[in-house]
Design an enzyme around this catalytic site. Structure first.
Site, PDB file in Angstrom:
ATOM      1  N   HIS B  63      14.530  19.851  34.637  1.00  0.00           N
ATOM      2  CA  HIS B  63      15.147  19.756  35.737  1.00  0.00           C
ATOM      3  C   HIS B  63      15.455  21.118  36.621  1.00  0.00           C
ATOM      4  O   HIS B  63      16.097  21.673  35.905  1.00  0.00           O
ATOM      5  CB  HIS B  63      16.532  18.939  35.496  1.00  0.00           C
ATOM      6  CG  HIS B  63      16.479  17.517  35.088  1.00  0.00           C
ATOM      7  ND1 HIS B  63      16.462  16.426  35.566  1.00  0.00           N
ATOM      8  CD2 HIS B  63      16.161  17.317  33.567  1.00  0.00           C
ATOM      9  CE1 HIS B  63      16.432  15.447  34.906  1.00  0.00           C
ATOM     10  NE2 HIS B  63      16.305  15.728  33.727  1.00  0.00           N
ATOM     11  N   ASN B 279      21.782  12.972  27.041  1.00  0.00           N
ATOM     12  CA  ASN B 279      21.337  11.427  27.370  1.00  0.00           C
ATOM     13  C   ASN B 279      19.890  11.304  27.082  1.00  0.00           C
ATOM     14  O   ASN B 279      19.055  11.991  28.008  1.00  0.00           O
ATOM     15  CB  ASN B 279      21.724  10.924  28.607  1.00  0.00           C
ATOM     16  CG  ASN B 279      21.631   9.285  28.649  1.00  0.00           C
ATOM     17  OD1 ASN B 279      21.025   8.819  27.846  1.00  0.00           O
ATOM     18  ND2 ASN B 279      21.845   8.897  29.716  1.00  0.00           N
ATOM     19  N   ASP B 306      13.751  18.815  28.373  1.00  0.00           N
ATOM     20  CA  ASP B 306      14.291  17.912  29.055  1.00  0.00           C
ATOM     21  C   ASP B 306      15.695  19.048  29.630  1.00  0.00           C
ATOM     22  O   ASP B 306      16.984  18.749  29.329  1.00  0.00           O
ATOM     23  CB  ASP B 306      15.285  16.780  28.312  1.00  0.00           C
ATOM     24  CG  ASP B 306      16.309  15.970  29.105  1.00  0.00           C
ATOM     25  OD1 ASP B 306      15.989  16.138  30.450  1.00  0.00           O
ATOM     26  OD2 ASP B 306      16.868  15.147  28.712  1.00  0.00           O
TER      27      ASP B 306
END
Lengths: 316, 426
Positions: B63, B279, B306
């Site tokens: 991200h 998550n 992630d």
């Protein structure tokens, strides 16, 4: 009962975050301290100067009347100055973070912050960041230590000891901080605990905490020395967890018929507020076995003890 | 400028190479060593003795937070963190603001990356408009704009019919579908693994079945549509079993693992540290064992971070209120080397590098991930035995949300070369 003044234990915690972190000796020390404060409540002048000059903030991010009032009366009896802040009137609704709001309270020289919060771990979050004394008045489904202490106190008062008793906790265990704090405290003091309720609200996972789980209340009641009934909430998010109040009463309600299964000296407890006719038959709630109002009175003594002990440690 | 990397242990799984040799880079591309004698000028010499020389690592799950959340991370800072972690190519997720669901946003990301990023940045596009899970995003236009995959990462399309059409459509335009596997009804407001610790701490639980149900759904759809679905950040033992069974039947389904899901278990949440809130959540040691088994037998073929940066003020809140995710680019290689190769001996170095290079490249149909002559010279130099301690405050990322600050690690990238140029060196 031992006189706390003669106990070998020295209280060293500025915060009361939960029962799980306390030793059996610390729990007993609080209960013994509460004995002394219970006596204060019987005097004509119910006030002592223990926390004179200290400021206590009742910071209730989740609504509560009973617990907040109990803490407020306890603090006033200890001569502390008390401020009440509810979530609706606090800056949290304007987007200020919990940390910032709490820092503001500290900057205003709050010596003790009593926190009620909907998120598990919120009191620990504050305790790690503030020098004020933090008292957990209920966090999420995590802990409600003063409730468990007053329950233990009430049991000890009536049964002289907690060790060896069989305590049934009935109802919505999954979402209950009262249940968790009670489980930790009862086990530490040597009681045997059975959790009773629908499988959705009393998952088997709880057995790993060292308690028994039952979905048949009739099987549990005859051997119970204490039955602690938790409030059933069907109005909020619980629709997927059980079909309805009618079925709950049929399967788990403490009805008059079921009460006949109880030992004559079995105590009936409830942390309140009671749904009369749901968890418990209305007459039973007011009956001879009920110690529900004793719990309220003892709550004052317990909260005085906790504020006195922790407030005496905090040095902001 | 040309470079020759001397005496390294060259591991290039795509070409079945594992040998001590020299590697020549000419004009930003890999070249035959025989060209050394014909070069006009003397190439820069790099000594790689005792180092691994491998294709530049690829992280399929990052991200970068731009556009829209530049206080958490920028394309520039995220790319620097990637380079510091040994990555030459990163694939960025579309949950930005605006969501990367239009060709113009993809163009903006690519332009920005070309301007400021020191590694290759490959954008993904959203599956659904606004990540709302209701209508398809313009997947064909996104593919033309250059997305390497489509995903609603961070969210999961609950409508199986919409997901089916997305997979069919993606097959037509030739991009794989990545999926964050989470059944919203089963997971509810869960913030940690549903199990012992959620029970003890009274935190809302996120059951493994909430992931497994969607992994199973994806198996059925990959089979129905005969197209690639890649299950992101697999965390649960049951998911590994479902993937293994489906892959054995030839279903085009793959899975990736993040370092935190094997480095930590849900026990780590006991002090309500929001840097352990991610998550999918940290799970049990049985799940960790199943992930390791899945890595060992190849069921889980791709390693990813992630990398999910959040500012300190965002993470420093009540556990329920904190955003999910941790930064991971700079600790990823060290954790995987340490845990998979050194400690558990799950896999060897060559397999580790395969999972970081040729496997993700194959899924992306990318030319990267090998040291083949003529390809862009993306190279990572790794000291597999280097012992070091991660200091989050020295991170290249703008964010510090990691449970691994102060963690001792074994193995680290020491130089990251992108198209022949050193993007980062220790």
């Amino acid at each position: 009962m031992t006189d706390p003044a003669k106990s070998a234990l020295r209280w060293q915690r500025k915060d009361l975050l939960g029962i799980r972190e306390l030793s059996a000796e610390e729990i007993t020390f609080i209960l013994d301290t509460a004995d002394a404060f219970k006596e204060v409540g019987t005097r004509e002048i119910k006030k002592v100067p223990a926390l004179r000059g200290k400021t206590l903030v009742n910071f209730f991010v989740e609504p509560s009347t009973r617990t907040r009032t109990s803490f407020e009366i306890a603090a006033i009896r200890l001569s502390a100055d008390v401020i009440n802040i509810a979530a609706s009137s606090s800056s949290l609704t304007k987007g200020e973070t919990l940390k910032d709001t709490a820092k503001i309270l500290e900057a205003n020289h709050a010596d003790i912050i009593v926190l009620r919060h909907g998120s598990s771990g919120a009191p620990q979050f504050l305790a790690e960041r503030l020098s004020s004394s933090i008292i957990n008045a209920g966090d999420g489904a995590h802990e409600h230590p003063t409730q468990a202490l007053l329950d233990l106190y009430t049991i000890r008062e009536r049964k002289s000891s907690v060790a060896g008793l069989h305590v049934a906790i009935v109802g919505d265990i999954l979402f209950s901080r009262v249940a968790r704090s009670n489980i930790f405290g009862l086990l530490k003091l040597g009681a045997r605990v059975t959790l009773v309720g629908p499988s959705t609200l009393v998952p088997r996972e709880f057995e790993k905490l060292g308690v028994a789980v039952s979905h048949d209340i009739n099987e549990v009641l005859p051997t119970a020395d204490v039955v602690n009934l938790l409030r059933i909430q069907h109005e909020r998010q619980r629709k997927e967890y059980f079909p309805g109040i009618g079925e709950y009463i049929r399967l788990f309600g403490l009805t008059k018929d079921r009460a006949k299964l109880l030992k004559p000296d079995c105590l009936i407890m409830h942390p309140g507020p009671i749904n009369r006719g749901v968890e418990i038959d209305s007459e039973l709630a007011d009956g001879a076995q009920s110690v529900i109002l004793d719990q309220v009175t003892n709550g004052l003594a317990i909260r005085m003890a906790v504020l006195y002990l922790c407030g005496g440690i905090a040095t902001p | 400028m040309n470079t020759v990397i001397r005496n390294g242990r060259i591991i290039d799984p795509a070409n079945n190479r594992d040998e001590i040799a020299d590697l020549l880079i000419v004009d930003g591309r890999f070249a035959a060593l025989s060209q050394l004698s014909t070069l006009n000028s003397q190439p820069t010499e790099l000594d790689a003795s005792n180092l691994i020389v491998c294709p530049g690592l690829i992280d399929l799950h990052v991200h970068l937070r731009e556009p829209g959340f530049g206080w958490k991370e920028t394309i520039e800072s995220g790319a620097r963190a990637a380079a510091a972690g040994g990555f030459t190519t990163i694939v960025c997720m579309p949950n930005t603001s605006p969501v990367a669901d239009s060709p113009s946003t993809i163009a903006w990301i690519k332009d920005r990356a070309a301007e400021v990023a020191c590694v290759n940045v490959l954008p993904t596009g959203a599956i659904s408009k606004g990540l709302m899970g209701e209508e398809l995003a313009p997947i064909g236009s996104l593919a033309q704009a250059g997305v390497v995959a489509i995903t609603d990462d961070g969210r999961c399309i609950q409508n199986n019919e919409l997901m089916r059409r997305a997979v069919e459509y993606a097959r037509m335009v030739g991009v794989p579908v990545f999926d964050h596997c989470q059944d919203y009804n089963l997971v509810g407001n869960g913030v940690v693994h549903e199990g012992y610790w959620s029970t003890l701490l009274g935190l809302p639980g996120w059951p493994s079945a909430g992931e497994e149900a969607i992994v199973m759904r994806n198996v059925l759809l990959a089979e129905l549509c005969d197209h690639d679905i890649h299950c992101q950040h697999i965390s649960a033992a049951g998911s590994v079993r479902i993937l293994r069974e489906a892959q054995a039947r030839g279903v085009k389904i793959s899975g990736e693992v993040c370092p935190h899901h094997i480095a930590l278990t849900d026990e780590a949440i006991q002090n309500f540290d929001t840097n352990c809130k991610m998550n999918p959540p940290l799970r049990t040691k049985e799940d960790v064992a199943a992930l390791l088994e899945g890595i060992a037998d190849g069921t889980l073929g791709i390693l990813a971070s992630d990398h999910a940066p959040h500012a300190r003020f965002e993470k420093e809140v009540e556990f329920d209120a904190a955003p999910f995710g941790i930064v991971g680019l700079e600790t990823e290689l060290g954790l995987f080397l340490d845990l998979l190769v050194h400690q558990n001996k799950t896999i060897g170095l060559s397999r580790l590098i395969e999972m970081f290079t040729v496997n993700p490249a194959r899924l992306l149909q990318s030319e990267a991930g090998t040291l083949s002559q003529g390809r862009a010279a993306d190279v990572t130099l790794i000291d597999p035995a280097l012992e070091w301690t991660f200091d989050a405050n020295a991170s290249e990322s703008m964010s510090r949300n990691t449970p691994f600050n102060g963690r001792k690690l074994r193995g680290r990238a020491v130089r990251t070369i992108v198209a022949g140029k050193t993007a980062w060196a220790l």
